[in-house]
Design a protein around this motif. Sequence first.
Motif, PDB file in Angstrom:
ATOM      1  N   GLY A   1      35.703  39.168 106.992  1.00 46.84           N
ATOM      2  CA  GLY A   1      36.038  40.510 106.518  1.00 46.84           C
ATOM      3  C   GLY A   1      36.518  40.504 105.082  1.00 46.84           C
ATOM      4  O   GLY A   1      36.229  41.438 104.312  1.00 46.84           O
TER       5      GLY A   1
ATOM      6  N   VAL B   1      33.482  40.336 102.841  1.00 50.38           N
ATOM      7  CA  VAL B   1      32.805  41.635 102.843  1.00 50.38           C
ATOM      8  C   VAL B   1      33.521  42.610 101.915  1.00 50.38           C
ATOM      9  O   VAL B   1      32.897  43.320 101.117  1.00 50.38           O
ATOM     10  CB  VAL B   1      32.727  42.205 104.272  1.00 50.38           C
ATOM     11  CG1 VAL B   1      32.264  43.663 104.244  1.00 50.38           C
ATOM     12  CG2 VAL B   1      31.781  41.370 105.130  1.00 50.38           C
ATOM     13  N   ASN B   2      34.846  42.659 102.002  1.00 49.66           N
ATOM     14  CA  ASN B   2      35.600  43.605 101.182  1.00 49.66           C
ATOM     15  C   ASN B   2      35.552  43.251  99.697  1.00 49.66           C
ATOM     16  O   ASN B   2      35.485  44.142  98.844  1.00 49.66           O
ATOM     17  CB  ASN B   2      37.049  43.675 101.665  1.00 49.66           C
ATOM     18  CG  ASN B   2      37.225  44.622 102.829  1.00 49.66           C
ATOM     19  OD1 ASN B   2      37.548  45.790 102.651  1.00 49.66           O
ATOM     20  ND2 ASN B   2      37.000  44.123 104.041  1.00 49.66           N
TER      21      ASN B   2
ATOM     22  N   ARG C   1      32.079  44.355  98.471  1.00 52.54           N
ATOM     23  CA  ARG C   1      31.966  45.816  98.339  1.00 52.54           C
ATOM     24  C   ARG C   1      32.783  46.330  97.159  1.00 52.54           C
ATOM     25  O   ARG C   1      32.360  47.249  96.450  1.00 52.54           O
ATOM     26  CB  ARG C   1      32.407  46.490  99.639  1.00 52.54           C
ATOM     27  CG  ARG C   1      31.414  46.294 100.764  1.00 52.54           C
ATOM     28  CD  ARG C   1      31.927  46.862 102.074  1.00 52.54           C
ATOM     29  NE  ARG C   1      30.961  46.673 103.153  1.00 52.54           N
ATOM     30  CZ  ARG C   1      31.219  46.864 104.437  1.00 52.54           C
ATOM     31  NH1 ARG C   1      32.427  47.248 104.812  1.00 52.54           N
ATOM     32  NH2 ARG C   1      30.284  46.669 105.341  1.00 52.54           N
TER      33      ARG C   1
ATOM     34  N   TYR D   1      43.252  45.901 102.684  1.00 49.50           N
ATOM     35  CA  TYR D   1      42.659  45.060 103.738  1.00 49.50           C
ATOM     36  C   TYR D   1      43.752  44.337 104.518  1.00 49.50           C
ATOM     37  O   TYR D   1      43.748  44.314 105.760  1.00 49.50           O
ATOM     38  CB  TYR D   1      41.694  44.051 103.115  1.00 49.50           C
ATOM     39  CG  TYR D   1      41.056  43.118 104.115  1.00 49.50           C
ATOM     40  CD1 TYR D   1      40.155  43.594 105.063  1.00 49.50           C
ATOM     41  CD2 TYR D   1      41.329  41.745 104.112  1.00 49.50           C
ATOM     42  CE1 TYR D   1      39.555  42.742 105.987  1.00 49.50           C
ATOM     43  CE2 TYR D   1      40.735  40.885 105.020  1.00 49.50           C
ATOM     44  CZ  TYR D   1      39.849  41.398 105.962  1.00 49.50           C
ATOM     45  OH  TYR D   1      39.261  40.552 106.873  1.00 49.50           O
TER      46      TYR D   1
ATOM     47  N   ALA E   1      29.190  50.698 104.419  1.00 52.74           N
ATOM     48  CA  ALA E   1      28.272  49.571 104.545  1.00 52.74           C
ATOM     49  C   ALA E   1      26.946  49.829 103.841  1.00 52.74           C
ATOM     50  O   ALA E   1      26.107  48.947 103.770  1.00 52.74           O
ATOM     51  CB  ALA E   1      28.011  49.263 106.017  1.00 52.74           C
TER      52      ALA E   1
ATOM     53  N   ASP F   1      24.799  47.193 101.547  1.00 57.35           N
ATOM     54  CA  ASP F   1      25.109  45.799 101.840  1.00 57.35           C
ATOM     55  C   ASP F   1      23.837  44.969 101.905  1.00 57.35           C
ATOM     56  O   ASP F   1      22.804  45.427 102.391  1.00 57.35           O
ATOM     57  CB  ASP F   1      25.832  45.681 103.189  1.00 57.35           C
ATOM     58  CG  ASP F   1      27.294  46.077 103.102  1.00 57.35           C
ATOM     59  OD1 ASP F   1      27.783  46.264 101.974  1.00 57.35           O
ATOM     60  OD2 ASP F   1      27.939  46.201 104.153  1.00 57.35           O
TER      61      ASP F   1
ATOM     62  N   ILE G   1      25.827  40.113 103.905  1.00 55.54           N
ATOM     63  CA  ILE G   1      27.104  40.818 104.007  1.00 55.54           C
ATOM     64  C   ILE G   1      27.155  41.636 105.293  1.00 55.54           C
ATOM     65  O   ILE G   1      28.188  41.696 105.977  1.00 55.54           O
ATOM     66  CB  ILE G   1      27.318  41.726 102.778  1.00 55.54           C
ATOM     67  CG1 ILE G   1      27.549  40.870 101.537  1.00 55.54           C
ATOM     68  CG2 ILE G   1      28.482  42.670 102.997  1.00 55.54           C
ATOM     69  CD1 ILE G   1      28.791  39.994 101.597  1.00 55.54           C
ATOM     70  N   ALA G   2      26.034  42.263 105.639  1.00 55.71           N
ATOM     71  CA  ALA G   2      25.988  43.040 106.878  1.00 55.71           C
ATOM     72  C   ALA G   2      26.221  42.132 108.090  1.00 55.71           C
ATOM     73  O   ALA G   2      26.920  42.518 109.032  1.00 55.71           O
ATOM     74  CB  ALA G   2      24.643  43.751 107.003  1.00 55.71           C
TER      75      ALA G   2
ATOM     76  N   ASP H   1      29.887  41.256 108.197  1.00 61.13           N
ATOM     77  CA  ASP H   1      30.653  42.411 108.673  1.00 61.13           C
ATOM     78  C   ASP H   1      30.561  42.524 110.189  1.00 61.13           C
ATOM     79  O   ASP H   1      31.561  42.760 110.878  1.00 61.13           O
ATOM     80  CB  ASP H   1      30.108  43.677 108.011  1.00 61.13           C
ATOM     81  CG  ASP H   1      31.038  44.869 108.206  1.00 61.13           C
ATOM     82  OD1 ASP H   1      32.242  44.662 108.426  1.00 61.13           O
ATOM     83  OD2 ASP H   1      30.554  46.009 108.144  1.00 61.13           O
ATOM     84  N   SER H   2      29.353  42.348 110.716  1.00 63.20           N
ATOM     85  CA  SER H   2      29.164  42.406 112.158  1.00 63.20           C
ATOM     86  C   SER H   2      29.900  41.260 112.848  1.00 63.20           C
ATOM     87  O   SER H   2      30.521  41.449 113.904  1.00 63.20           O
ATOM     88  CB  SER H   2      27.667  42.348 112.491  1.00 63.20           C
ATOM     89  OG  SER H   2      27.460  42.345 113.883  1.00 63.20           O
TER      90      SER H   2
END
Length: 244
Positions: free
Chosen positions: A21, A24-25, A28, A43, A109, A112, A116-117, A120-121
């Motif tokens: 995570g 991912v942050n 983004r 976060y 999202a 992405d 990255i997706a 995130d998942s």
Amino acid sequence: MHWSWFRIVAAITGFSGVVAGFIVNVDRAARQGHGLDEVLANYFSLFTIISTLLAVVTLLVAASWGMRHAGTGREPLGIALALAAVTGPVLLLGLVYNALLRGLPAPVALGDSVGIAMLDSYAAEVLHVVLPIYFLLDLLLAPHRRGLPWWSLAVLVGYPLGWTAYTMVRGERVGNPDGTTAWWYPYPFLDPHGTGGYPSALLYIGAILAGFLAIGTAIIVIGRYRERRAMRHGAPAARGALPV
């Protein structure tokens, strides 16, 4: 296999979800031009992330004690309280996510990359599925679990209440990283600027508190039942009087 190894693996897995995570942050924030310091401060203010990090530390401490005291009796009260205090939040997060949030689109999202997706998942599944399942198994099956006194229910709801107070105060003092509002709340139902205002936010807070009280009560009941059952069967881990 010693149960401590299960706790170590669960701790490593949970931490990997937090790291995923985090990546991912950061990605983004860079793509959307948001301030990295604000994004990461938000976060690490999320209930999910704080709860997971506390769970990781607790599992490692409990595993370390278990390795050094295999078969010597019940776990210390401090470790038992810490395990119970993180079990409640992790279980509630799993219930809420899978019952209400699974499958909902995530607007942030958009754009992405595939990698990255996937991260995130992965983070969502680890933090909201894998870790809750593990903590449920630990509550039901881990040896040396200690039955907790009823006063510990106050401890189990203390952390969620503390986080809620922190979030409601902080929310008015930090802006949304995308610049759309002068405030930022991690979950829409806590935002007093939304539909319903403070009455709606307080209603949700009351519902969440009731959920923690229910889960905390269940945790205590299960722990006390397991200890009584162990005492009836003469298990070494059950030596000592059950707390009131």
